[in-house]
Enzyme design. Structure first.
Site, short mmCIF file in Angstrom:
data_model
loop_
_atom_site.label_atom_id
_atom_site.label_comp_id
_atom_site.label_asym_id
_atom_site.label_seq_id
_atom_site.Cartn_x
_atom_site.Cartn_y
_atom_site.Cartn_z
N HIS A 1 24.74 -0.97 25.92
CA HIS A 1 25.92 -0.10 25.89
C HIS A 1 25.65 1.20 26.61
O HIS A 1 26.31 2.21 26.35
CB HIS A 1 26.34 0.13 24.43
CG HIS A 1 26.63 -1.18 23.76
ND1 HIS A 1 27.85 -1.79 23.84
CD2 HIS A 1 25.80 -2.02 23.08
CE1 HIS A 1 27.79 -2.95 23.19
NE2 HIS A 1 26.56 -3.12 22.74
N GLU A 40 0.64 6.09 36.15
CA GLU A 40 -0.52 6.93 36.43
C GLU A 40 -1.63 6.07 37.06
O GLU A 40 -2.44 6.55 37.85
CB GLU A 40 -1.03 7.62 35.16
CG GLU A 40 -1.79 8.91 35.43
CD GLU A 40 -2.08 9.73 34.20
OE1 GLU A 40 -1.91 10.95 34.24
OE2 GLU A 40 -2.50 9.16 33.17
N LYS A 75 -1.53 20.44 38.15
CA LYS A 75 -2.25 21.33 37.22
C LYS A 75 -2.72 22.58 37.96
O LYS A 75 -2.60 23.69 37.46
CB LYS A 75 -3.46 20.61 36.64
CG LYS A 75 -3.15 19.66 35.51
CD LYS A 75 -4.46 19.20 34.89
CE LYS A 75 -4.25 17.99 34.00
NZ LYS A 75 -5.50 17.35 33.61
O1 LIG Z 1 -6.97 13.96 26.89
P1 LIG Z 1 -6.87 15.03 27.91
O2 LIG Z 1 -8.16 15.25 28.63
O3 LIG Z 1 -6.34 16.30 27.28
O4 LIG Z 1 -5.87 14.57 29.00
C1 LIG Z 1 -4.53 14.24 28.71
C2 LIG Z 1 -3.88 13.53 29.84
O5 LIG Z 1 -4.00 14.29 31.03
C3 LIG Z 1 -4.33 13.46 32.11
O6 LIG Z 1 -5.68 13.58 32.36
C4 LIG Z 1 -3.66 13.82 33.36
O7 LIG Z 1 -2.37 14.21 33.11
C5 LIG Z 1 -3.99 12.08 31.59
O8 LIG Z 1 -4.59 11.09 32.33
C6 LIG Z 1 -4.47 12.21 30.21
O9 LIG Z 1 -4.06 11.16 29.42
#
Ligand SMILES: O=P(O)(O)OC[C@H]1O[C@](O)(CO)[C@@H](O)[C@@H]1O
EC number: 5.3.1.9
Length: 528
Positions: free
Chosen positions: A351, A322, A455
């Protein structure tokens, strides 16, 4: 290189941290001195960038944020006295809360003690706590930790079913920095419902770990949850293990969080040194750069030879991928950077996929994590003079050697023992290595624009579902997918609509698909 020359190279490049008893061996990465010299200007810049970051510079320009996870273990480094105080106070609050929960001073309404915890969170709000729990929780912790780290209804049911007889003594941690991520929000709503189903008032069991004034924080405040702990704007999810995100669950399990912070601090001190050869994080970054030609051409295979560390690769997967997996560099050039990370544990993987590592596509470098202490207490002899620990150690050496002989390079990190200090140090070591490597390849390690794209796309599918179902409700007779898409104003999205309907049909939630299932465009759909 012959055996003597390799032995010499091993000694030339061996890094040892006396306080932590940690070794780093990069001798099996085949760089030469000219390569090291060629990277010096980039490293000078990386060290300078890092020094600015630690002083509170806006090191995450896209999000206009400071990057302060190093202050969490050395609050005096924070750029203002207010921040220092906040960090210190939060740690004290966490410890006080954990102690009260463990002694029963804070207890659930219908039981004298909390016995279990459900931790709801995803990504950085789960991976650190999971890794640390696996590595450090005692065999019989004061509170047993269970995770809901996804949006899978069956996965949620499984956790709740396991706890059905102890829900009345189960604390719930809802962990979300933003307080708006759908997965933890949905998990929280489901768990809340389960508590209501057992006539338990959720607020009396619930703890929020989130940014001040986030939606989650406001909810927890309005509903009077048991406790709230702050997550800071200047700590990224993937570097949040030493914030309340990681410390609350760890402290509740009886893990010595101060020792974890101390180990991280010691490693931070060691990785602040602006001399590549004497800085273990710089040595890692140098090795990654060499192995992948500065472009991530080789994957990082992480092989801890210790069961309790098996989640390290999963933890590192987020931290590395990330942070480094970026389309554009800091100057806006398209670079498609990153390093792919995977792994599990040795010798188990010997294995499984090690066959390919030894003989197949040479698209990786390995990182062995070696632990010198086999177990607490004496070991049985399996063969005369030989223990299981000797076998494990031999398997590690053997695999390292076999890979090297076949031109597969490797790094070995050795720690004396798995304990809070060494785990804190390992986390800090990789956090810093990622930060330095990001500077070498000129990417912002602290944002994640790619995740946002996924998202948004998911949100638009859910929006489409609402529109399509509204249209379908009004239909008197079965309708084709094309027609339905047209009426929903989404003619271009027939495939997405088909998938939405197939899913709802499979769950018998009021949609019936009829026709030849192998020919989706022959299907008609109706509301049942
Ligand atoms: O803690 P939050 O804001 O729920 O985000 C969870 C995760 O989602 C992200 O923002 C993006 O997937 C990550 O960087 C983060 O760790």
């Amino acid at each position: 290189m012959d055996a003597r020359a390799l032995w010499q190279r091993y000694q030339n490049w061996l890094y040892f941290h006396e306080g932590l008893g940690l070794y780093l061996d990069i001798s099996r990465i085949r760089f030469d001195d000219a390569f090291v010299d060629s990277l010096r200007p980039k490293f000078d810049k990386a060290f300078a960038d890092m020094a600015q970051l630690e002083k509170g510079a806006i090191a995450n320009p896209d999000e206009n944020r400071m990057v302060g996870h190093y202050w969490l273990r050395n609050p005096d480094l924070a750029p203002t006295p207010e921040l220092t105080q906040e960090i210190v106070q939060t740690l004290e609050q966490i410890e006080a809360f954990a102690e009260k929960v463990q002694t029963g001073a804070i207890h659930p309404p219908r039981a004298s003690r909390f016995t279990d915890i459900i931790s709801i969170g995803i990504g950085g709000s789960a991976l650190g706590p999971q890794f640390v729990a696996e590595a450090l929780a005692p065999d019989f912790p004061p509170l047993k930790l269970h995770f809901i780290d996804n949006n899978d209804p069956a996965g949620i049911d499984r956790v709740i079913n396991h706890l059905r007889n102890s829900l009345a003594s189960t604390l719930v941690l809802v962990i979300s920095k933003s307080g708006g991520t759908p997965e933890p929000r949905n998990g929280m709503i489901e768990v809340k419902k389960a508590y209501a189903g057992h006539n338990l008032e959720f607020a009396q069991y619930a703890v929020a770990i989130t940014s001040v004034d986030s939606n989650l924080d406001k909810l927890a405040k309005d509903e009077g949850w048991l406790a709230r702990f702050p997550m800071y704007d200047w700590v990224g999810g993937r570097t949040s293990e030493m914030s309340a995100v990681g410390l609350v669950p760890a402290a509740l399990q009886g893990i010595d969080v101060r020792a974890m912070l101390d180990g991280a601090k010691e490693m931070d001190d060691a990785t602040r040194v602006s001399d590549v050869k004497n800085n273990p994080a710089a040595l890692l970054a140098l090795s990654w750069y060499f192995a992948g030609n500065g472009k991530g051409e080789k994957d990082m295979v992480v092989l801890p030879y210790k069961d309790s560390l098996f989640l390290f690769s999963r933890y590192l997967q987020q931290l590395v991928m990330e942070s480094l997996g970026k389309e554009k560099d800091l100057d806006g050039n398209v670079v498609h950077q990153g390093i792919a990370v995977y792994g599990n544990k040795g010798s188990t993987d010997q294995h499984a996929y090690v066959q390919q590592l030894r003989e197949g596509v040479a698209n990786f470098f390995a990182t062995f994590i070696e632990v010198l202490e086999d177990r607490q207490g004496p070991s049985t002899e399996i063969d005369p003079g030989v223990t299981s620990g000797d076998y494990l150690s031999g398997f590690l050496q053997g695999t390292r050697q076999a890979l090297y002989e076949n031109h597969r390079d490797s790094i070995t990190v050795t720690i004396p023992q798995v304990n809070p200090r060494t785990v804190g140090a390992l986390i800090a070591l990789y956090e810093r290595a990622v930060g330095l490597y990001a500077s070498l390849v000129n990417v912002n390690a602290y944002h994640q624009p790619g995740v946002e794209a996924g998202k948004k796309a998911a949100a638009s599918i859910l929006d489409l579902q609402t529109r399509v179902l509204a249209v379908l409700q009004k239909e008197k007779a079965p309708i084709s997918l094309d027609e339905l898409a047209k009426k929903a104003g989404a003619s271009e999205q027939v495939e997405a609509i088909y998938k939405i309907l197939r899913h709802i049909h499979a769950n018998q939630r009021g949609v019936v698909l009829q026709g030849d299932l192998q020919k989706p465009d022959s299907l008609t759909v109706s509301a049942s």
